[in-house]
Design a protein around this motif. Structure first.
Motif, PDB file in Angstrom:
ATOM      1  N   SER A   1       0.833  -1.213   0.000  1.00 28.24           N
ATOM      2  CA  SER A   1       0.000   0.000   0.000  1.00 28.24           C
ATOM      3  C   SER A   1       0.863   1.256   0.000  1.00 28.24           C
ATOM      4  N   THR A   2       2.030   1.193   0.622  1.00 25.56           N
ATOM      5  CA  THR A   2       2.943   2.336   0.600  1.00 25.56           C
ATOM      6  C   THR A   2       3.492   2.554  -0.810  1.00 25.56           C
ATOM      7  N   VAL A   3       3.853   1.470  -1.476  1.00 22.13           N
ATOM      8  CA  VAL A   3       4.328   1.580  -2.864  1.00 22.13           C
ATOM      9  C   VAL A   3       3.195   2.073  -3.763  1.00 22.13           C
ATOM     10  N   TRP A   4       1.989   1.554  -3.548  1.00 28.49           N
ATOM     11  CA  TRP A   4       0.839   1.962  -4.356  1.00 28.49           C
ATOM     12  C   TRP A   4       0.535   3.447  -4.175  1.00 28.49           C
ATOM     13  N   ALA A   5       0.753   3.969  -2.980  1.00 35.43           N
ATOM     14  CA  ALA A   5       0.515   5.396  -2.745  1.00 35.43           C
ATOM     15  C   ALA A   5       1.412   6.237  -3.644  1.00 35.43           C
ATOM     16  N   GLU A   6       2.664   5.846  -3.788  1.00 35.34           N
ATOM     17  CA  GLU A   6       3.580   6.595  -4.656  1.00 35.34           C
ATOM     18  C   GLU A   6       3.147   6.498  -6.117  1.00 35.34           C
TER      19      GLU A   6
ATOM     20  N   SER B   1       0.129   5.988  -7.243  1.00 35.54           N
ATOM     21  CA  SER B   1      -1.111   6.739  -7.453  1.00 35.54           C
ATOM     22  C   SER B   1      -0.860   8.244  -7.466  1.00 35.54           C
ATOM     23  N   VAL B   2       0.127   8.726  -6.711  1.00 32.11           N
ATOM     24  CA  VAL B   2       0.454  10.150  -6.741  1.00 32.11           C
ATOM     25  C   VAL B   2       0.955  10.535  -8.128  1.00 32.11           C
ATOM     26  N   ARG B   3       1.771   9.697  -8.708  1.00 34.57           N
ATOM     27  CA  ARG B   3       2.275   9.975 -10.059  1.00 34.57           C
ATOM     28  C   ARG B   3       1.139   9.989 -11.081  1.00 34.57           C
ATOM     29  N   ARG B   4       0.232   9.035 -10.948  1.00 36.63           N
ATOM     30  CA  ARG B   4      -0.913   8.975 -11.871  1.00 36.63           C
ATOM     31  C   ARG B   4      -1.802  10.205 -11.706  1.00 36.63           C
ATOM     32  N   ARG B   5      -2.037  10.616 -10.466  1.00 41.29           N
ATOM     33  CA  ARG B   5      -2.855  11.804 -10.221  1.00 41.29           C
ATOM     34  C   ARG B   5      -2.198  13.059 -10.793  1.00 41.29           C
ATOM     35  N   ARG B   6      -0.870  13.164 -10.681  1.00 38.95           N
ATOM     36  CA  ARG B   6      -0.160  14.312 -11.228  1.00 38.95           C
ATOM     37  C   ARG B   6      -0.338  14.359 -12.750  1.00 38.95           C
ATOM     38  N   ARG B   7      -0.230  13.203 -13.391  1.00 42.57           N
ATOM     39  CA  ARG B   7      -0.406  13.128 -14.845  1.00 42.57           C
ATOM     40  C   ARG B   7      -1.819  13.558 -15.242  1.00 42.57           C
ATOM     41  N   ARG B   8      -2.808  13.067 -14.529  1.00 38.81           N
ATOM     42  CA  ARG B   8      -4.201  13.406 -14.849  1.00 38.81           C
ATOM     43  C   ARG B   8      -4.497  14.875 -14.594  1.00 38.81           C
TER      44      ARG B   8
END
Length: 188
Positions: free
Chosen positions: A162-167, A169-176
């Motif tokens: 979940s810690t890795v997934w948080a990173e 997802s942050v990258r994906r959110r920045r792209r979006r």
């Protein structure tokens, strides 16, 4: 395309969607708490599971209620209902902002708040905290698995993932959010 979909979603449907999501979120928190308590096996499994479930539901419900209250006030400033405002935030998170001129101030506010959240989540101290958490939890994970305590090992492994997934997802959110900014700039 987004505007046409939003027009067909009436207020009652948006309210139901928001209520169902909140209920599912609390149910998931309860089941997760029950599972964590069951796996941790501190004392009696069922009692620990129920206590962990109640604690996780409370820890989830209180901030959720505060967030809904704040979003209701923000929505009111733009003349929107809470459910319409939440739907707007969902569309922005997916990278598909509505282009309706009447919604533009609300879209800009939501996009700005989401950008700030992404910037905070990707700051150096938060990244250092994530790396530290992974490093600190890796040894107990390996230790539990080698001792054949697979339940706790799996729980620790879920924490790492979940810690890795948080990173990620942050990258994906920045792209979006970059996509949202480009689309908003096109419709100025």
């Amino acid at each position: 395309m987004t505007d046409k979909r939003a027009e067909h979603l009436d207020e009652a449907m948006l309210r139901r969607r928001l209520a169902v999501r909140c209920a599912l979120f609390l149910a998931a928190a309860g089941l997760l708490g029950l599972g964590i308590g069951w796996v941790a096996n501190i004392g009696e499994r069922l009692a620990t599971g129920v206590c962990a479930s109640a604690l996780l539901i409370a820890v989830t419900a209180v901030p959720g209620r505060v967030t809904l209250h704040r979003d209701r006030a923000r929505a009111g400033r733009h003349g929107l209902s809470l459910s319409r405002y939440a739907y707007l935030g969902e569309q922005i998170r997916r990278g598909r902002p509505p282009t309706d001129a009447a919604l533009r101030p609300a879209v800009l506010e939501v996009a700005e708040r989401q950008s700030l959240a992404v910037e905070q989540a990707s700051s150096k101290p938060v990244q250092a905290l994530r790396v530290s958490a992974i490093v600190l939890v890796t040894w107990p994970t390996v230790d539990r698995i080698l001792r054949q305590e697979y339940g706790l090992g799996a729980l620790y492994l879920c924490m790492i993932l979940s810690t890795v997934w948080a990173e990620v997802s942050v990258r994906r959110r920045r792209r979006r959010l970059g996509t949202v900014r480009r689309k908003l700039d096109e419709h100025v």
